[in-house]
Every structure is written in structure tokens, then in C-alpha cells.
Design an enzyme around this catalytic site. Structure first.
Site, PDB file in Angstrom:
ATOM      1  NE  ARG A 171     -24.729 -17.926   2.229  1.00 12.45           N
ATOM      2  CZ  ARG A 171     -24.309 -17.754   3.474  1.00 12.45           C
ATOM      3  NH1 ARG A 171     -23.803 -18.761   4.136  1.00 12.45           N
ATOM      4  NH2 ARG A 171     -24.441 -16.597   4.066  1.00 12.45           N
ATOM      5  CB  SER A 215     -24.280 -12.209   0.735  1.00 10.91           C
ATOM      6  OG  SER A 215     -24.050 -11.978   2.092  1.00 10.91           O
ATOM      7  CD  GLU A 240     -25.865 -16.618  -1.311  1.00  9.14           C
ATOM      8  OE1 GLU A 240     -26.205 -17.753  -0.972  1.00  9.14           O
ATOM      9  OE2 GLU A 240     -26.556 -15.615  -1.105  1.00  9.14           O
TER      10      GLU A 240
HETATM   11  N1  EPU Z   1     -16.311  -5.712   5.187  1.00  6.89           N
HETATM   12  C1  EPU Z   1     -15.851  -4.643   4.449  1.00  6.89           C
HETATM   13  N2  EPU Z   1     -16.771  -3.782   3.933  1.00  6.89           N
HETATM   14  C2  EPU Z   1     -18.098  -3.936   4.105  1.00  6.89           C
HETATM   15  C3  EPU Z   1     -18.558  -5.017   4.861  1.00  6.89           C
HETATM   16  C4  EPU Z   1     -17.631  -5.903   5.376  1.00  6.89           C
HETATM   17  O1  EPU Z   1     -14.644  -4.465   4.252  1.00  6.89           O
HETATM   18  O2  EPU Z   1     -18.866  -3.118   3.603  1.00  6.89           O
HETATM   19  C5  EPU Z   1     -15.335  -6.658   5.744  1.00  6.89           C
HETATM   20  C6  EPU Z   1     -15.490  -6.709   7.264  1.00  6.89           C
HETATM   21  O3  EPU Z   1     -14.630  -5.820   7.845  1.00  6.89           O
HETATM   22  C7  EPU Z   1     -15.183  -8.129   7.601  1.00  6.89           C
HETATM   23  C8  EPU Z   1     -15.440  -8.912   6.330  1.00  6.89           C
HETATM   24  O4  EPU Z   1     -15.657  -7.967   5.293  1.00  6.89           O
HETATM   25  O5  EPU Z   1     -13.809  -8.258   7.877  1.00  6.89           O
HETATM   26  C9  EPU Z   1     -16.593  -9.859   6.465  1.00  6.89           C
HETATM   27  O6  EPU Z   1     -17.808  -9.123   6.668  1.00  6.89           O
HETATM   28  P1  EPU Z   1     -19.035  -9.740   7.475  1.00  6.89           P
HETATM   29  O7  EPU Z   1     -18.604 -10.202   8.790  1.00  6.89           O
HETATM   30  O8  EPU Z   1     -20.167  -8.790   7.415  1.00  6.89           O
HETATM   31  O9  EPU Z   1     -19.415 -11.072   6.686  1.00  6.89           O
HETATM   32  P2  EPU Z   1     -19.511 -11.423   5.135  1.00  6.89           P
HETATM   33  O10 EPU Z   1     -18.441 -12.422   4.867  1.00  6.89           O
HETATM   34  O11 EPU Z   1     -19.534 -10.221   4.273  1.00  6.89           O
HETATM   35  C10 EPU Z   1     -21.049 -13.478   5.473  1.00  6.89           C
HETATM   36  C11 EPU Z   1     -22.320 -14.012   4.906  1.00  6.89           C
HETATM   37  C12 EPU Z   1     -23.517 -13.263   5.495  1.00  6.89           C
HETATM   38  C13 EPU Z   1     -23.495 -13.434   7.000  1.00  6.89           C
HETATM   39  C14 EPU Z   1     -22.168 -12.879   7.534  1.00  6.89           C
HETATM   40  C15 EPU Z   1     -21.997 -13.084   9.008  1.00  6.89           C
HETATM   41  C16 EPU Z   1     -21.737 -14.851   2.688  1.00  6.89           C
HETATM   42  C17 EPU Z   1     -21.866 -14.673   1.207  1.00  6.89           C
HETATM   43  N3  EPU Z   1     -22.309 -13.912   3.453  1.00  6.89           N
HETATM   44  O12 EPU Z   1     -20.927 -12.126   5.049  1.00  6.89           O
HETATM   45  O13 EPU Z   1     -24.692 -13.874   4.996  1.00  6.89           O
HETATM   46  O14 EPU Z   1     -24.578 -12.756   7.619  1.00  6.89           O
HETATM   47  O15 EPU Z   1     -21.071 -13.563   6.885  1.00  6.89           O
HETATM   48  O16 EPU Z   1     -21.712 -14.400   9.260  1.00  6.89           O
HETATM   49  O17 EPU Z   1     -21.134 -15.821   3.126  1.00  6.89           O
HETATM   50  C18 EPU Z   1     -26.306 -13.754   3.247  1.00  6.89           C
HETATM   51  O18 EPU Z   1     -25.868 -14.839   2.856  1.00  6.89           O
HETATM   52  O19 EPU Z   1     -27.246 -13.174   2.665  1.00  6.89           O
HETATM   53  C19 EPU Z   1     -25.676 -13.111   4.391  1.00  6.89           C
HETATM   54  C20 EPU Z   1     -26.036 -11.910   4.797  1.00  6.89           C
END
Ligand code: EPU
Length: 338
Positions: free
Chosen positions: A165, A239, A334
Site C-alpha cells: 500500500r 480499509s 490507509e
Molecule cells: N477478520 C476479522 N474480523 C473482520 C474481518 C476480518 O477478524 O471483521 C480477519 C479475517 O478472519 C482474516 C483477516 O482478518 O483472517 C484478514 O481479513 P481479510 O481477508 O478480509 O483481509 P484484510 O487484511 O482485512 C486486505 C486489504 C483489502 C483486501 C483484502 C483481501 C489492506 C489494508 N486491506 O484486507 O483491501 O480486499 O485484504 O485481499 O491491506 C482496501 O484496501 O480498501 C481493501 C478492501
């Protein structure tokens, strides 16, 4: 090429924040952009460059000129490497429309990045990424205009300094360049990345065992629709925090207290899930006046009504405080705070 006065930006940012700019200008070409920038310098006015408005927190009042980038155009060129194609896209093109266009033409690579809101010009700035893929993998070059001189320069992938990012456009060159076009190097044959856990699970749910690019794209769209709020109906900037990168020692200390902490290992570092940290602090679905935390994903701050940047930043500060108090980890924001 007049500048409009006192224009609301509420419908030009996906957060739907109440924001007014003193002047508003549209640049439909690099020539127009150059002349707006020149005029802003002559009149000693601050400038803010607006793309799709999907990754910004806009102030209630901006006492300068907001320049909206409207440059359009997609050009597909052959590449000496026949397994590749060069796609040169102007900044003002919508990102998801580009993904759809590539799918339609049999140009592969962008499937995992489907449905990301915003315009193409912003993609390299924050190095958009999702479901195991980052745009930096495909960026051949970025064309940008120097704010001070109006000169158009071309940066190679290496010169863009991409990170998670992150890029030079957010770092050392922030404010000095405006991205005008992006050159992507994409595949002529499918190269699937279907292993991100959510994506795998969705493909299984769809009954797909041997996914094609269109299946991956469809699965990404389904996951995003289910987990993330649609900015057309609920204001948000995706995010709100980055996933913190911590050392092995910090991870070990955390795992002694919380055995289930999700993390993605990379060499001697580890990316923690900020959503999990926030969720554990009890924020998911909580509402604080006109803003709140999305009920299906703890990493997304949403606008329930006529929120301003102050409401958003107050909530973000409370979230950060509770994550520090509980886990000793400092989250960083972010989106760009203007
Ligand atoms: N999780 C929770 N609670 C929640 C949501 C998620 O505990 O409410 C846990 C999930 O169980 C999972 C982990 O958090 O183990 C990661 O969640 P997720 O796969 O949804 O991905 P993220 O790391 O929260 C990142 C990106 C997203 C992208 C997703 C999928 C960043 C800041 N965000 O989110 O990007 O869609 O991975 O690859 O890196 C964005 O940048 O706007 C965005 C949506």
C-alpha cells in the site's frame, strides 16, 4: 476552462463526506492539467488532485483548488514478449471498467483486483492490492506531471518504489507529481492466483474446481460484495487502516496471549490482520453518531449519514487507542487525509 467557486465534493468522494472546495477545476487532458497547475501557482493557491475519490478523507472546507482528473483512454499494444501485452491507461479511467475491458479482450492478470473502487491514476499511488495480487506486479511505467514545471516524466516500476500500500507518490514525491497515465504489462494467457483463503472458499461455494479467469473474477466480486459496503449505498473508503507489519519477536509475544492471531508470514516479518485486532476490541458493527465500523468487516469505517472528516478521524483515533491499549500495536491510516 473556468474554475467553479464553492463546490460541494460530497458526491465526489466515496465516503460521502460533507466537504466544500473553494475552487473546482476539471482536467480532461494533460494540457488542461498543466494550465490549472500553472494558474494555481500564479495565484498562490493550494491544490488537491481528485481522482475517483475512493481513498481520501476530505476536510469540511478546502481553501484551495480541487483539480478533478478526467483524462480518458485505453491503448493496447503488442509486446516483443508474445506472452505479454502493454496496456496504457489514462488516469481518469475507472479501475473496475478497465478490469472488465481486459477480461472481455482476453487480457489476463487483473482478475483479483476486480471491483476495487476508484480510478486508474490512484492505483499505483497506493499500490492497490487484493486477494494475493498487487498492481505493482503489472506496472511497466507510470507517467506523471511535475506540479512545478508542468513537465511530463516517466517512472519505471523500480523508480515507483512500490511497497505494501505504498509508493514514492505517497512518500518522497508526494505533492510534487500528478499521475497522468499508467502502463501495464499484462498476460495473453491466464495466470491465476486463486489461493487466498476467502477466494478459495468462494470458488468452492460456486462449485468450481478448475477455475478460469472469469471464475476468479466472479468469486472476487462475490466476496467483496458480501464483506465490503457498496459506496453507492454506504459511504466508505475501503480499509481504513493498513495491516501492521511486525517482527517475529512481536508476533511471538502476541501469540503467547492470543493463539489464534491471523498473520501472513514474509521472511523475518509478519503482516498482522488489522481487522482482527479491531474486531477483538469489540468495534465491529459499532456506531458513533454519524459514523461507525462496518458490520461485516472491522477494517472499514462507514458514514451512516452526514458525517464530516472530524467524525471519521475521532472514531479512527478511538479505534487506534483501543488497539494500542489491548495489543500494544500502533495502526496506521490507509486513505489520504487531506
Ligand atoms: N477478520 C476479522 N474480523 C473482520 C474481518 C476480518 O477478524 O471483521 C480477519 C479475517 O478472519 C482474516 C483477516 O482478518 O483472517 C484478514 O481479513 P481479510 O481477508 O478480509 O483481509 P484484510 O487484511 O482485512 C486486505 C486489504 C483489502 C483486501 C483484502 C483481501 C489492506 C489494508 N486491506 O484486507 O483491501 O480486499 O485484504 O485481499 O491491506 C482496501 O484496501 O480498501 C481493501 C478492501
Amino acid at each position: 476552462m473556468d474554475w467553479q467557486k464553492n463546490v460541494s465534493l460530497r458526491h465526489r468522494n466515496t465516503f460521502g463526506l460533507d466537504s466544500q472546495t473553494r475552487y473546482f477545476a476539471v482536467a480532461d487532458s494533460t494540457e488542461e492539467l498543466r494550465s490549472h497547475l500553472r494558474r494555481a501557482i500564479e495565484e498562490e493557491r493550494k491544490t488537491f488532485i481528485l481522482g475517483g475519490g475512493s481513498n481520501v478523507v476530505l476536510p469540511r472546507d478546502f481553501d484551495g483548488v480541487t483539480i478533478s482528473l478526467g483524462m480518458r483512454g485505453v491503448k493496447v499494444d503488442s509486446d516483443p514478449d508474445r506472452s505479454r501485452l502493454r496496456v496504457v491507461v489514462q488516469s481518469g479511467e475507472n479501475w473496475h471498467s478497465l478490469v472488465r475491458l481486459c477480461m472481455g479482450k482476453g487480457i489476463f492478470g487483473l482478475e483479483n483486483l476486480a471491483l476495487i473502487p476508484g480510478n486508474v491514476g490512484a492505483a499505483p499511488i497506493q499500490n492497490i492490492g487484493a486477494y494475493g495480487v498487487e498492481v505493482s506486479e503489472f506496472v511497466d511505467f507510470v507517467e506523471a506531471m511535475e506540479v512545478k514545471t508542468g513537465r511530463v516524466v516517466k517512472l519505471t516500476n523500480e523508480e515507483c518504489g512500490f511497497g505494501y500500500r505504498d509508493s514514492v507518490f505517497k512518500g518522497e514525491l508526494a505533492g510534487s507529481l500528478v499521475v497522468t497515465a499508467v502502463g501495464l504489462s499484462l498476460h495473453t494467457r491466464p495466470r491465476l492466483v486463486p489461493d487466498y483463503p476467502d477466494l478459495r472458499a468462494e470458488l468452492e461455494r460456486m462449485g468450481v474446481t478448475k477455475p478460469l479467469p472469469a471464475d476468479v473474477c466472479e468469486a472476487v466480486i462475490r466476496v467483496r460484495r458480501r464483506k465490503l459496503p457498496d459506496p453507492r449505498f454506504v459511504g466508505n473508503a475501503g480499509s481504513f487502516f493498513k495491516n501492521p507489519i511486525v517482527s517475529d519477536d512481536v508476533l511471538k509475544r502476541l501469540q503467547e496471549l492470543h493463539t489464534d492471531v491471523p498473520c501472513f508470514k514474509r521472511a523475518s516479518e509478519c503482516k498482522l490482520a488489522a481487522a482482527w485486532l479491531i474486531d477483538q476490541c469489540g468495534w465491529k458493527g459499532r456506531r458513533c453518531g454519524p459514523v461507525g465500523v462496518w458490520k461485516h468487516h472491522a477494517l472499514v469505517i462507514v458514514n451512516h449519514g452526514r458525517a464530516t472528516s472530524d467524525d471519521v478521524l475521532r472514531l479512527a483515533a478511538s479505534i487506534k487507542e483501543s488497539v494500542v491499549a489491548r495489543f500494544g500495536i500502533e495502526l496506521s491510516v490507509e486513505p489520504t487525509i487531506v
